[in-house]
Design a protein around this motif. Structure first.
Motif, PDB file in Angstrom:
ATOM      1  N   THR A 361      40.360  53.616  64.843  1.00  0.00           N
ATOM      2  CA  THR A 361      38.936  53.835  64.870  1.00  0.00           C
ATOM      3  C   THR A 361      38.569  55.072  64.123  1.00  0.00           C
ATOM      4  O   THR A 361      39.526  55.525  63.326  1.00  0.00           O
ATOM      5  N   THR A 362      37.400  55.339  63.901  1.00  0.00           N
ATOM      6  CA  THR A 362      36.800  56.341  63.036  1.00  0.00           C
ATOM      7  C   THR A 362      36.191  57.611  63.917  1.00  0.00           C
ATOM      8  O   THR A 362      35.235  57.166  64.710  1.00  0.00           O
ATOM      9  N   GLU A 392      45.316  55.473  65.636  1.00  0.00           N
ATOM     10  CA  GLU A 392      45.251  55.902  64.110  1.00  0.00           C
ATOM     11  C   GLU A 392      43.619  56.105  63.865  1.00  0.00           C
ATOM     12  O   GLU A 392      42.926  55.325  63.966  1.00  0.00           O
ATOM     13  N   ILE A 393      43.609  57.228  63.424  1.00  0.00           N
ATOM     14  CA  ILE A 393      42.268  57.818  63.258  1.00  0.00           C
ATOM     15  C   ILE A 393      41.818  57.940  61.828  1.00  0.00           C
ATOM     16  O   ILE A 393      42.371  58.479  61.076  1.00  0.00           O
ATOM     17  N   ASP A 394      40.530  57.403  61.469  1.00  0.00           N
ATOM     18  CA  ASP A 394      39.982  57.586  60.003  1.00  0.00           C
ATOM     19  C   ASP A 394      38.887  58.628  60.267  1.00  0.00           C
ATOM     20  O   ASP A 394      38.278  58.301  61.384  1.00  0.00           O
ATOM     21  N   PHE A 395      38.620  59.356  59.223  1.00  0.00           N
ATOM     22  CA  PHE A 395      37.369  60.436  59.193  1.00  0.00           C
ATOM     23  C   PHE A 395      36.258  60.019  58.506  1.00  0.00           C
ATOM     24  O   PHE A 395      36.774  59.669  57.113  1.00  0.00           O
ATOM     25  N   LYS A 396      35.209  60.033  58.968  1.00  0.00           N
ATOM     26  CA  LYS A 396      34.184  60.159  58.034  1.00  0.00           C
ATOM     27  C   LYS A 396      33.692  61.616  57.970  1.00  0.00           C
ATOM     28  O   LYS A 396      33.363  62.577  58.852  1.00  0.00           O
ATOM     29  N   VAL A 397      33.660  62.124  56.847  1.00  0.00           N
ATOM     30  CA  VAL A 397      33.550  63.739  56.390  1.00  0.00           C
ATOM     31  C   VAL A 397      32.296  63.905  55.998  1.00  0.00           C
ATOM     32  O   VAL A 397      31.935  63.675  55.002  1.00  0.00           O
ATOM     33  N   ALA A 411      25.492  58.502  70.088  1.00  0.00           N
ATOM     34  CA  ALA A 411      26.339  57.464  69.788  1.00  0.00           C
ATOM     35  C   ALA A 411      25.621  56.116  69.577  1.00  0.00           C
ATOM     36  O   ALA A 411      25.916  55.233  68.928  1.00  0.00           O
ATOM     37  N   LYS A 412      24.422  56.020  70.164  1.00  0.00           N
ATOM     38  CA  LYS A 412      23.703  54.597  70.347  1.00  0.00           C
ATOM     39  C   LYS A 412      22.857  54.494  68.779  1.00  0.00           C
ATOM     40  O   LYS A 412      22.474  53.478  68.404  1.00  0.00           O
ATOM     41  N   ASP A 413      22.843  55.694  68.122  1.00  0.00           N
ATOM     42  CA  ASP A 413      21.822  55.702  66.967  1.00  0.00           C
ATOM     43  C   ASP A 413      22.678  54.745  65.748  1.00  0.00           C
ATOM     44  O   ASP A 413      23.863  55.109  65.699  1.00  0.00           O
ATOM     45  N   GLU A 414      22.177  54.206  64.836  1.00  0.00           N
ATOM     46  CA  GLU A 414      22.690  53.395  64.172  1.00  0.00           C
ATOM     47  C   GLU A 414      23.324  54.354  62.957  1.00  0.00           C
ATOM     48  O   GLU A 414      24.349  53.905  62.344  1.00  0.00           O
ATOM     49  N   MET A 415      22.895  55.632  63.038  1.00  0.00           N
ATOM     50  CA  MET A 415      23.609  56.317  62.079  1.00  0.00           C
ATOM     51  C   MET A 415      24.904  56.615  62.387  1.00  0.00           C
ATOM     52  O   MET A 415      25.885  56.967  61.697  1.00  0.00           O
ATOM     53  N   ASN A 416      25.254  56.165  63.748  1.00  0.00           N
ATOM     54  CA  ASN A 416      26.791  56.539  64.292  1.00  0.00           C
ATOM     55  C   ASN A 416      27.464  55.083  64.420  1.00  0.00           C
ATOM     56  O   ASN A 416      28.516  55.155  65.240  1.00  0.00           O
ATOM     57  N   ALA A 417      26.932  54.185  63.861  1.00  0.00           N
ATOM     58  CA  ALA A 417      27.639  52.752  63.991  1.00  0.00           C
ATOM     59  C   ALA A 417      28.857  52.891  63.310  1.00  0.00           C
ATOM     60  O   ALA A 417      29.416  53.262  62.331  1.00  0.00           O
ATOM     61  N   GLY A 418      29.854  52.392  64.112  1.00  0.00           N
ATOM     62  CA  GLY A 418      31.308  52.463  63.709  1.00  0.00           C
ATOM     63  C   GLY A 418      32.029  53.561  64.192  1.00  0.00           C
ATOM     64  O   GLY A 418      33.111  53.748  63.940  1.00  0.00           O
ATOM     65  N   LEU A 419      31.646  54.509  64.747  1.00  0.00           N
ATOM     66  CA  LEU A 419      32.039  55.792  64.980  1.00  0.00           C
ATOM     67  C   LEU A 419      32.293  56.120  66.517  1.00  0.00           C
ATOM     68  O   LEU A 419      31.362  55.621  67.225  1.00  0.00           O
ATOM     69  N   THR A 420      33.264  56.575  66.733  1.00  0.00           N
ATOM     70  CA  THR A 420      33.545  56.395  68.316  1.00  0.00           C
ATOM     71  C   THR A 420      33.832  57.809  68.677  1.00  0.00           C
ATOM     72  O   THR A 420      33.937  58.210  70.137  1.00  0.00           O
ATOM     73  N   SER A 421      33.629  58.935  67.845  1.00  0.00           N
ATOM     74  CA  SER A 421      33.772  60.173  68.281  1.00  0.00           C
ATOM     75  C   SER A 421      33.139  61.398  67.420  1.00  0.00           C
ATOM     76  O   SER A 421      33.299  60.853  66.007  1.00  0.00           O
TER      77      SER A 421
END
Length: 527
Positions: A361-362, A392-397, A411-421
């Protein structure tokens, strides 16, 4: 004679310059925080362009280091709830206060400032300032002038903890706004508040120069320095090198690896108990792996917090929950947050994952900034901890202010699509900022900053009851019960509490580090 007079004038000028006490402060941000009245870049920004240029109605005691501060009068000298209607609060305003432009502070100015950030139909509404403070004022329903020096604020429901919200609401000058053509961009370069400093020079991403307001109404907070120059240096090693080279006199969050070198060079290191937590908010929306409490607990058990503290060269403290165990709101949770990789791996296996079949996840994280300490090294260390148990964690920096935008939108916003934390850090100095706005279901983003949409009816009930009682002991008891449940749910991943370290030249002889993320720059002085 002409040469003599010219030389005399030069000496006089040099004497004046020498007499000015100037402090150069390397701050852990990529840019100067917003200067119009409501700073961006998080709670740490309030010490730079918040409580310097401006004042709140209710303030926080920042001139003590030996104990936690408390609420104290600011631009309001008194506040009280109406006995017949406990949704109404009356605030008596301070007489004789002037804005930097010379105009008078009064109830009209307070109403104008509430309109500025909460009334989208107001002609002077500022979306940028509103974005910073709206979620910090979740209880405010309406506001009105009673007389020239009294205002009334009505809350959406009974909220005994409401006064803490007003710590974050800063008051800027309506007169200066009108004078500058009703333009907030111009106001940013020539701001006017009631605070202990005035903004003298401002170059975005480069520096802001604050000069002492000798006519400040609070004589206890007359600045000890004549001029403080704020210099953004976002990278910890660069800040540390700037201090060692003599380019700055004071820095926040030095590079941990350089602490021994700083001490050998004669620099002073100051830290304190700080109600501030560095953690990961988890999405519990459908489709997120963190809907499984076993995986949330596994995350908390997989992290070697002592290793993180060692990475920080001791400039942090392992977290056992949202607040420190010494807090009256900690309670007695049954889930013990500790380093237990075997137990963590067992929970991961029970949830259907393993090192051979890892959960992938990311997370979104910051490059650095206020409260983030050493964001990238710490996240990479934790990334390795998690990999060892099959996660295994990937990062969006992203840059810190963009991270806050991710956080506020939820977390519901499309800006956070694919992000779980979302890896974030913040003040936990009072019940509102420690617990309510992160864990009550009614504070789900974008209303509040419950980023991951955590919801537990028991937690909501404890918080609601605490807001209805005006007995501090009962409030503490209910908040402790809420915190117990939050920890037992493993609602977040808690890593460390910050100690807010500062390093300074021996020339800096005065600095009070409060037990808060708010700090008072008026206490900084030099020989």
């Amino acid at each position: 004679m002409r040469r003599f007079l010219a030389a005399t004038a030069l000496l006089a000028t040099l004497g004046t310059a020498h007499a000015e006490v100037v402090v150069r402060y390397g701050i852990s941000m990529a840019d100067i925080p917003q200067t119009t009245g409501q700073p961006d870049r998080g709670a740490g920004a309030y010490q730079f362009t918040g409580h310097t240029i401006y004042d709140p109605l209710i303030a926080w005691e920042m001139d003590v280091a030996e104990r936690p501060g408390k609420l104290v009068p600011g631009l309001a000298t008194e506040w009280a709830v109406d006995d017949t209607d406990k949704t109404k609060w009356r605030l008596k305003l301070r007489e004789g206060v002037k804005f930097h432009d010379g105009s008078a502070f009064n109830a009209d100015a307070v109403v104008w400032n509430f309109d500025k950030v909460l009334d989208e139909k107001a002609p002077h509404f500022d979306k940028r300032q509103s974005a910073q403070v709206r979620t910090r004022l979740p209880s405010v329903k309406s506001w009105r002038k009673i007389d020239d020096m009294t205002v009334e604020i009505t809350t959406k429901e009974i909220d005994s903890i409401f006064p803490y919200q007003l710590l974050w609401f800063l008051v800027s000058s309506p007169t200066q706004y009108e004078k500058l053509g009703k333009d907030w961009d111009k106001f940013a370069y020539q701001p006017s508040g009631t605070g202990p400093f005035k903004l003298d020079k401002f170059v975005p991403r480069e520096r802001a120069e604050l000069v002492k307001n000798g006519d400040y109404w609070n004589k206890k907070r007359i600045p000890k320095a004549d001029r403080i120059i704020l210099i953004p240096i976002s990278e910890a090693l660069n800040r540390t090198n700037a201090l060692l080279a003599g380019s700055v006199d004071l820095i926040e969050t030095p590079a941990p690896d350089a602490v021994p070198q700083l001490k050998r060079a004669g620099m002073k290191l100051v830290e304190n108990v700080t109600p501030h937590v560095w953690n990961y908010h988890l999405s519990v929306l459908p489709g997120s792996p963190w809907t499984d409490v076993r995986l949330r607990k596994a995350l908390n058990l997989a992290i070697d917090r002592d290793g993180v503290v060692a990475l920080m060269n001791g400039l942090a403290k392992p977290a056992k929950g949202q607040v420190d165990p010494a807090s009256p709101w900690f309670g007695k949770p049954t889930f013990d947050i500790k380093y237990d990789p075997k137990a963590a791996e067992k929970l991961v296996n029970e949830a259907g994952y393993s090192k051979q079949k890892p959960l992938k996840t990311t997370f979104v994280i910051a490059t650095g900034g206020t409260g983030q300490m050493l964001s990238l090294p710490m996240n990479e260390y934790i990334q390795q901890n998690l990999k060892e148990i099959g996660i295994e964690i990937d990062f969006k920096v992203v840059e810190l202010e963009q991270l806050y935008t991710h956080w506020r939108r939820g977390a519901k916003d499309e800006m956070n699509a694919g992000l779980t934390s979302n890896n974030i850090a913040y003040v936990t100095s009072d019940p509102l900022y420690a617990i309510i706005r992160f864990f009550h279901s009614g504070q789900a983003a974008p209303v509040g900053v419950n980023w991951g949409f955590y919801a537990n009816p028991k937690v909501d009930a404890f918080i609601d009851e605490a807001k209805r009682t005006f007995d501090p002991a009962k409030q503490d008891e209910l908040m402790a019960k809420a915190h117990e449940q939050i920890v037992d749910d493993a609602a977040l991943v808690w890593v460390v509490h910050d100690t807010n370290p500062h390093a300074m030249s021996p020339k800096v002889t005065k600095f009070v580090q409060a037990q808060h993320w708010f700090q008072d720059l008026t206490t900084i002085g030099m020989d």
